[in-house]
Design a protein around this motif. Sequence first.
Motif, mmCIF file in Angstrom:
data_model
loop_
_atom_site.group_PDB
_atom_site.id
_atom_site.type_symbol
_atom_site.label_atom_id
_atom_site.label_comp_id
_atom_site.label_asym_id
_atom_site.label_seq_id
_atom_site.Cartn_x
_atom_site.Cartn_y
_atom_site.Cartn_z
ATOM 1 N N ASP A 257 0.855 -1.194 0.000
ATOM 2 C CA ASP A 257 0.000 0.000 0.000
ATOM 3 C C ASP A 257 0.890 1.244 0.000
ATOM 4 N N GLU A 258 1.486 1.539 -1.157
ATOM 5 C CA GLU A 258 2.532 2.558 -1.250
ATOM 6 C C GLU A 258 2.069 3.849 -1.920
ATOM 7 N N VAL A 259 0.834 3.896 -2.393
ATOM 8 C CA VAL A 259 0.392 4.962 -3.291
ATOM 9 C C VAL A 259 -0.718 5.789 -2.654
ATOM 10 N N PRO A 260 -0.658 7.122 -2.707
ATOM 11 C CA PRO A 260 -1.705 7.948 -2.089
ATOM 12 C C PRO A 260 -3.021 7.883 -2.862
ATOM 13 N N GLU A 261 -4.111 8.007 -2.113
ATOM 14 C CA GLU A 261 -5.451 7.972 -2.701
ATOM 15 C C GLU A 261 -5.631 9.050 -3.769
ATOM 16 N N THR A 262 -5.087 10.236 -3.514
ATOM 17 C CA THR A 262 -5.269 11.333 -4.469
ATOM 18 C C THR A 262 -4.676 10.997 -5.829
ATOM 19 N N TYR A 263 -3.554 10.294 -5.828
ATOM 20 C CA TYR A 263 -2.939 9.896 -7.096
ATOM 21 C C TYR A 263 -3.797 8.853 -7.811
ATOM 22 N N LEU A 264 -4.293 7.862 -7.065
ATOM 23 C CA LEU A 264 -5.140 6.839 -7.671
ATOM 24 C C LEU A 264 -6.394 7.461 -8.269
ATOM 25 N N GLN A 265 -6.995 8.385 -7.549
ATOM 26 C CA GLN A 265 -8.204 9.038 -8.048
ATOM 27 C C GLN A 265 -7.919 9.818 -9.329
ATOM 28 N N ARG A 266 -6.776 10.495 -9.378
ATOM 29 C CA ARG A 266 -6.418 11.249 -10.578
ATOM 30 C C ARG A 266 -6.154 10.311 -11.756
ATOM 31 N N ALA A 267 -5.474 9.192 -11.474
ATOM 32 C CA ALA A 267 -5.191 8.229 -12.540
ATOM 33 C C ALA A 267 -6.475 7.598 -13.066
ATOM 34 N N LEU A 268 -7.394 7.276 -12.165
ATOM 35 C CA LEU A 268 -8.667 6.684 -12.587
ATOM 36 C C LEU A 268 -9.507 7.682 -13.375
ATOM 37 N N ARG A 269 -9.381 8.941 -13.014
ATOM 38 C CA ARG A 269 -10.210 9.970 -13.645
ATOM 39 C C ARG A 269 -9.639 10.447 -14.984
ATOM 40 N N SER A 270 -8.324 10.630 -15.052
ATOM 41 C CA SER A 270 -7.769 11.294 -16.231
ATOM 42 C C SER A 270 -6.584 10.576 -16.856
ATOM 43 N N GLY A 271 -6.246 9.397 -16.360
ATOM 44 C CA GLY A 271 -5.097 8.681 -16.899
ATOM 45 C C GLY A 271 -5.430 7.253 -17.265
ATOM 46 N N LEU A 272 -4.461 6.380 -17.085
ATOM 47 C CA LEU A 272 -4.614 4.956 -17.391
ATOM 48 C C LEU A 272 -4.190 4.154 -16.174
ATOM 49 N N VAL A 273 -5.034 3.212 -15.755
ATOM 50 C CA VAL A 273 -4.730 2.330 -14.629
ATOM 51 C C VAL A 273 -4.615 0.906 -15.170
ATOM 52 N N VAL A 274 -3.521 0.239 -14.815
ATOM 53 C CA VAL A 274 -3.215 -1.077 -15.369
ATOM 54 C C VAL A 274 -2.768 -2.008 -14.246
ATOM 55 N N CYS A 275 -3.134 -3.284 -14.351
ATOM 56 C CA CYS A 275 -2.608 -4.328 -13.474
ATOM 57 C C CYS A 275 -1.964 -5.398 -14.347
ATOM 58 N N ASP A 276 -1.037 -6.176 -13.777
ATOM 59 C CA ASP A 276 -0.556 -7.308 -14.575
ATOM 60 C C ASP A 276 -1.699 -8.283 -14.800
ATOM 61 N N ASP A 277 -2.527 -8.487 -13.769
ATOM 62 C CA ASP A 277 -3.737 -9.301 -13.901
ATOM 63 C C ASP A 277 -4.742 -8.786 -12.878
ATOM 64 N N VAL A 278 -5.869 -8.253 -13.352
ATOM 65 C CA VAL A 278 -6.824 -7.577 -12.471
ATOM 66 C C VAL A 278 -7.353 -8.527 -11.395
ATOM 67 N N ALA A 279 -7.733 -9.728 -11.781
ATOM 68 C CA ALA A 279 -8.310 -10.670 -10.817
ATOM 69 C C ALA A 279 -7.310 -11.022 -9.720
ATOM 70 N N THR A 280 -6.051 -11.249 -10.098
ATOM 71 C CA THR A 280 -5.043 -11.633 -9.110
ATOM 72 C C THR A 280 -4.742 -10.488 -8.156
ATOM 73 N N VAL A 281 -4.604 -9.273 -8.681
ATOM 74 C CA VAL A 281 -4.358 -8.105 -7.829
ATOM 75 C C VAL A 281 -5.536 -7.888 -6.893
ATOM 76 N N SER A 282 -6.744 -8.048 -7.399
ATOM 77 C CA SER A 282 -7.945 -7.840 -6.598
ATOM 78 C C SER A 282 -8.036 -8.845 -5.462
ATOM 79 N N ARG A 283 -7.818 -10.105 -5.767
ATOM 80 C CA ARG A 283 -7.953 -11.150 -4.742
ATOM 81 C C ARG A 283 -6.843 -11.077 -3.704
ATOM 82 N N ARG A 284 -5.658 -10.659 -4.129
ATOM 83 C CA ARG A 284 -4.561 -10.480 -3.165
ATOM 84 C C ARG A 284 -4.901 -9.350 -2.189
ATOM 85 N N ASN A 285 -5.476 -8.266 -2.683
ATOM 86 C CA ASN A 285 -6.005 -7.168 -1.862
ATOM 87 C C ASN A 285 -4.993 -6.611 -0.858
ATOM 88 N N SER A 286 -3.753 -6.447 -1.300
ATOM 89 C CA SER A 286 -2.725 -5.889 -0.419
ATOM 90 C C SER A 286 -2.093 -4.633 -0.999
#
Length: 360
Positions: A257-286
Amino acid sequence: MQEQNIQASRDVKFLNCEEIRGAGADLTTQELLDATDAAWRDIRSGKSFGGKSVLSLPEEAFWEVESVAPFKSQFKNERLGWKLSCLYSVNDQFGGVKIIGANAFNRNLGFPRSTSTVLLLEKRTLRLVTVMEGTAMSARRTGTYATTVLDMFTNPRDKLSVFLFGSGPIARSVIECLDFRFADRIEEIVVRGRSREGLEALMADIAGCTTIPVIPASDTTRLPFCRFVITATNARTPLFDDCALHRRAISLHLGGDEVPETYLQRALRSGLVVCDDVATVSRRNSQSIALHFSRRGLSLEQVGPLIGVAELSSSGDLHVEQEGPTCVTCVGLPMLDLYVAQATYKKYRAYNDHMLATRT
């Protein structure tokens, strides 16, 4: 055929780091990147696939032990990351299982934070071929994510600087891989470690080994000037403020959990958000992006595809440049471990076959 397979399993050999190194079977940087490049091609085509299971243990239970309780204050800003993980995958030749035991307290005992053991199996029978000490291989494969992301989300003509949070084995691999593949494009790599001792050890380790200048840092003064930001730590809290980032920063998150919420919100709103694998990142939830949703009673796995969260593992074209930030989170795909282990084992076998031939 059956008897040969049974005999092979009875004669399974454990390959530790010393034996692999002694056989000259440590992969060169070129061989490492060739292996992970092949893994990505086969992941995206569906030829290689796998899964990951993680058992996270409660930190409170660890600190209840009287002998370790006095050390708790050392980990005020760092997660223990106390967990047992199993990564499993197959391709057209082999199956692989990686077992990881991790606890940041291990460093107090003179051990690595995490230790990996890799089981390599023949694909058709799924009988054991070899068992390998995989700690170094695991860190090196994780470092290759930096080259994958830089290649996919930047213009080949761009020159840029890198800010790297972390000074452990993964950070060492990140520097190795970037220096090998992008020395003509990266102007400097600025490194900020969790501790002064760790940073000094990293700098001593890479001294004279890189073409790219590697600059140690005690603060984030250089962060706004670095377009590529990589986090590879066990930090409990965000490592930077959103306002301190380059406007079009590309961030790669390999820790928690290294990233500030404000950055994530900006990336979701005006940038690109990527995971290596969405399901795996989601289930790991760390990691920050998964926690961003779970803290709101939502699931990245369910919501992510609806709002445009992309995947490195998909066959779609992600070679794009954004006007806003690009935020990439990677949990570590087991197929990458399989291809690195497979390449190492084949190199080891080639050495043994050569030595046998010279004796006869």
